[in-house]
Design an enzyme around this catalytic site. Structure first.
Site: not given
Ligand SMILES: Cc1ncc(COP(=O)(O)O)c(C=O)c1O
Length: 328
Positions: A43
């Site tokens: 993020k």
């Molecule tokens: C720990 C974790 N894994 C996976 C994701 C998924 O990534 P994305 O939001 O880019 O689909 C997120 C975010 O929502 C996350 O915080």
């Protein structure tokens, strides 16, 4: 050589081969370790991109307040960036957020609003609606909106996707990522498919999420929604950042299996990664019969496991949630 601030250390995370855990697999299995970012998750990449563009186009004023609805990782990234850049930070988090994430947000000086996990997206108490409302109430408020702000996927297109292509020297054949906002999978997929349209993109989804049913039917069905223990796997809304045409298929994984895989990853590979990384490994095991010797599979491990010490790496938590023996 030194960096001018912690924010310059975002990105360029390592790609690491998995060995013992996947020794029976014919293919090469590589993991992109996003826990190496300074905020310990993928993020960081999207937050810095969204802030820089909002600053450039005047949506974000000096000293303003940035709000966001976040399961934690975007919050950590945002709290970190706000400290460096002089913004106030208000984070609306679900009440199932892990204690480690909550404490980290506090340590980085963020204001935290706890919201009910079971509130529907339209409910004024939902974390989406509270983040939006607070941005309107505060002077120079700015709602980051990671689900619908498509700079989220742009960040992954420009950085994560490019890095994976270069680190694999263009040999990647499959990419597997947990899908929440969809920014990671969609941005990476766009970059990889532009380079090689045959790269297979697999989204990891949770049982009780709206994403896989929507991919297959084009219909948003709120009746399928159920809460899960995993964070960042699946969604109860259809975010604009999920580019469905880029994703070849979604595979659903369960809470218990994903937790066990994250624990196996730590024990077999010495990689302490988060719950959604366990979900990605579980997905890999579910599709392993489809892999061939020449395949090169890249798994995206979204965050570091230190955030889950009181959850999947805690035996009482496992026993309480899944009724499995503490020796598991
Ligand atoms: C720990 C974790 N894994 C996976 C994701 C998924 O990534 P994305 O939001 O880019 O689909 C997120 C975010 O929502 C996350 O915080």
């Amino acid at each position: 050589m030194y960096y001018n601030s912690i924010l310059e250390t975002i990105g360029n995370t390592p790609l690491v081969k998995l060995n013992k855990l996947v020794e029976k697999f014919p293919a090469t299995i590589l993991a992109k370790l996003e826990g190496f970012n300074p905020g310990q998750s993928a993020k960081d990449r999207i937050v810095i991109k969204m802030i820089e563009i909002a600053e450039a186009n005047g949506d974000l004023k000096p000293g303003g307040t940035i709000t966001e609805a976040t399961s934690g990782n975007t919050g950590v990234a945002l709290a970190m960036a706000c400290r460096v850049k002089g913004y106030k930070c208000v984070l609306c988090v679900k009440d199932k957020v892990s204690k480690e994430k909550y404490d980290m947000l506090k340590a980085l000086g963020a204001e935290i609003v706890i919201c009910p996990s079971n509130a529907s997206p339209e409910d004024p108490r939902s974390y989406y609606n509270q983040a939006k409302r607070i941005s309107e109430e505060r002077e120079n408020g700015y709602y980051l909106n990671q689900n619908f702000n498509t700079l989220n996927q742009t960040a992954h297109y420009e950085t994560t996707g490019k890095e994976i292509w270069e680190q694999t020297e263009g040999k990647v054949t499959h990419f597997i990522a947990s899908t929440g906002t969809g920014g990671t999978i969609s941005g990476v997929a766009k970059y990889l498919k532009e380079k090689n349209p045959n790269v297979k993109i697999v989204g990891v989804d949770a049982y009780g999420s709206a994403l896989k049913p929507y991919h297959e039917t084009g219909i948003y069905n709120p009746d399928v929604l159920k809460p899960t223990y995993m964070e960042g796997v699946g969604k109860n809304i259809i975010p604009a950042n999920v580019d469905f045409k880029m994703i070849n298929k979604f595979i659903r994984v369960k809470d218990l299996e994903s937790a066990v895989r994250a624990r196996e990853l730590a024990l077999h590979e010495g990689i302490l990664a988060g719950y959604s990384s366990g979900a990605v490994i579980q997905c890999l095991f579910q599709i392993k019969n489809q892999l061939k010797e020449d395949d090169m599979v890249v798994l995206l491990f979204s965050d570091h496991g230190s955030r889950y010490l009181s959850k999947i790496f805690n035996e009482e938590w496992l026993l309480d949630k899944f009724k499995i023996p503490s020796s598991y």
